[in-house]
Structures are given as C-alpha cells and as structure tokens.
Design a protein around this motif. Structure first.
Motif: not given
Lengths: 117, 114
Positions: A33, A35, A37, A41-43, A45, A48, A56, A58, A91, A106, B36, B46, B89, B101-102, B104-107
């Motif tokens: 994967f 990512y 950060q 916008r945070g983390l 994806l 992958y 994917d 997208s 990442f 992960q 996480y 994790l 997260f 595929k995961l 994630f929330g904003q943290g």
C-alpha cells in the motif's frame, strides 16, 4: 526482519522536478500500500497492489502520480512534475497473505517526508 | 467515499486518567475495525483490532468497545501514561469484498501530562 524499508527518508525538491519514492516490503507479504499523510487530509490511501498487480488506484490524486511494482520486493511511487501541494509524508505498508482478507495487520514503513519548494 | 468520523481531534489527559477516542461509520457492511498508533516521526502501527461479532476487546490497558446499532466504536486507554502520547487512528475495512483496503479516520492526537 528489517520491516518495511523506504527511501529516501527526506526529499527536498524544486517544483517541476521528478520525484521517485522507493519501498521494499516485508518478505513474504503480498499486499503493498502507498499512503500520503498531511495535516489537512490525514492518512490517505493512494494505491495498493496484490501480488505485484495494482488493484485499486482510485486514491491517486492525478496523472502526475504513478506507481509500479516490478517484483515482490520493490515498489516505486513517482511524481512528475512535482508541485508544492504534493508536500507530505508518504508511507508504504505491506501485509501478509491471509485466508481472511482485510483482517491482516498492515506494517508501515518509516515514511518519506517530501518537501516541494 | 464512505468515511470514518473520528473525535476528538486532540485530547489532553493527566497521567493515570482514562483516554477515550470515538469513531463513527456509515455502513454496516464492514467487519474489521483496527486502531493504529503513530509516534512522531514513525509510521502507524497496529495497536488493537475488533470484529463486530464481539462488543468489547481488551488488551492490557487498551480496550475497544463496539456498538453496532449506533455504528460507533471507541478506544479506551486506562491508566494513561506519558508514553501513550501519540496520534491514534481508527480504521475500517473497505467494502464487503475483503479487499485488504483500509479507510482511516482523521486521527486523534493524545497528550498525557505527567
């Protein structure tokens, strides 16, 4: 095991330059994967792979971004041309094969901090 | 894209206190909810995960509580320590097709004061 390895750890480049980020997943893992950060916008994806095949993409923001996985032990994320808004920590993560997809940990690399001036 | 809404954005707790972080999701078609933990300058790792066939999972000082009817799950850190200071997260597995595929929330940035 050394864990997921990413290089470089830091990259500073000028707008318009090509940037290549590299990742070596954990041996035996078949998911990889990418990512991004940022504070805003945070983390996110981006893309992958499973068994070296992109599954994917997208999340890839635009055509300036491309990713490849030529073999099970190496992947690249390329940005061409780079722009200041691409500045972020990128990442790479990998996860092992499982009979129950989506429930495996992960494992993240240390990240590459990219600054585009 | 279906989201995971995480709150609060930041949290300050005194040493020994309880830290609580909440996440809400929109779709019930997910069956894996990991948390996480990320320390500054490191990648996320994790911490603990839960499947919705159980309402609670505890590992040491960390507990996940799951409320399927409310579409919420939360992380409780008991006896919070300064070493717990990190960004947390929540995440959910994307879709029902077991893609790996995961999302994630904003943290939540947690600071535990000594």
């Amino acid at each position: 095991d050394a864990g997921v390895i990413q290089s470089p750890r830091h990259e500073v480049t000028e707008m318009g330059q090509e940037v290549t980020l590299r990742c070596k997943p954990i041996s035996g893992h078949d998911y990889l994967f990418w990512y991004r950060q940022t504070m805003m916008r945070g983390l996110e994806l981006l893309i992958y792979f499973n068994n070296n095949v992109p599954i994917d993409d997208s999340g890839m923001p635009e055509d300036r971004f491309s990713a490849k996985m030529p073999n099970a032990s190496f992947s690249t994320l390329k940005i061409q041309p780079s722009e200041p808004r691409d500045s972020a920590v990128y990442f790479c993560a990998s996860s092992p094969p499982s009979g129950r997809l989506g429930t495996d940990t992960q494992y993240f690399g240390p990240g590459t901090r990219l600054t585009v001036l | 894209q279906q989201q995971v809404k995480q709150s609060p954005q930041s949290l300050i707790v005194q040493k020994g206190g309880i830290s609580i972080i909440n996440c809400a999701y929109e779709n019930t078609a997910f069956d894996y909810f990991p948390w996480y933990q990320q320390f500054p300058g490191k990648g996320p790792a994790l911490l603990i995960a839960i499947r919705p066939d159980v309402s609670e999972k505890k590992e040491g000082r960390f507990t996940i509580s799951f409320n399927k009817s409310a579409k919420q799950f939360s992380l409780h850190i008991m006896d919070s320590q300064p070493g717990d200071s990190a960004t947390y997260f929540c995440a959910r597995e994307h879709g029902s097709s077991n893609t790996g595929k995961l999302i994630f929330g904003q943290g939540t940035t947690l600071q535990v004061k000594p």
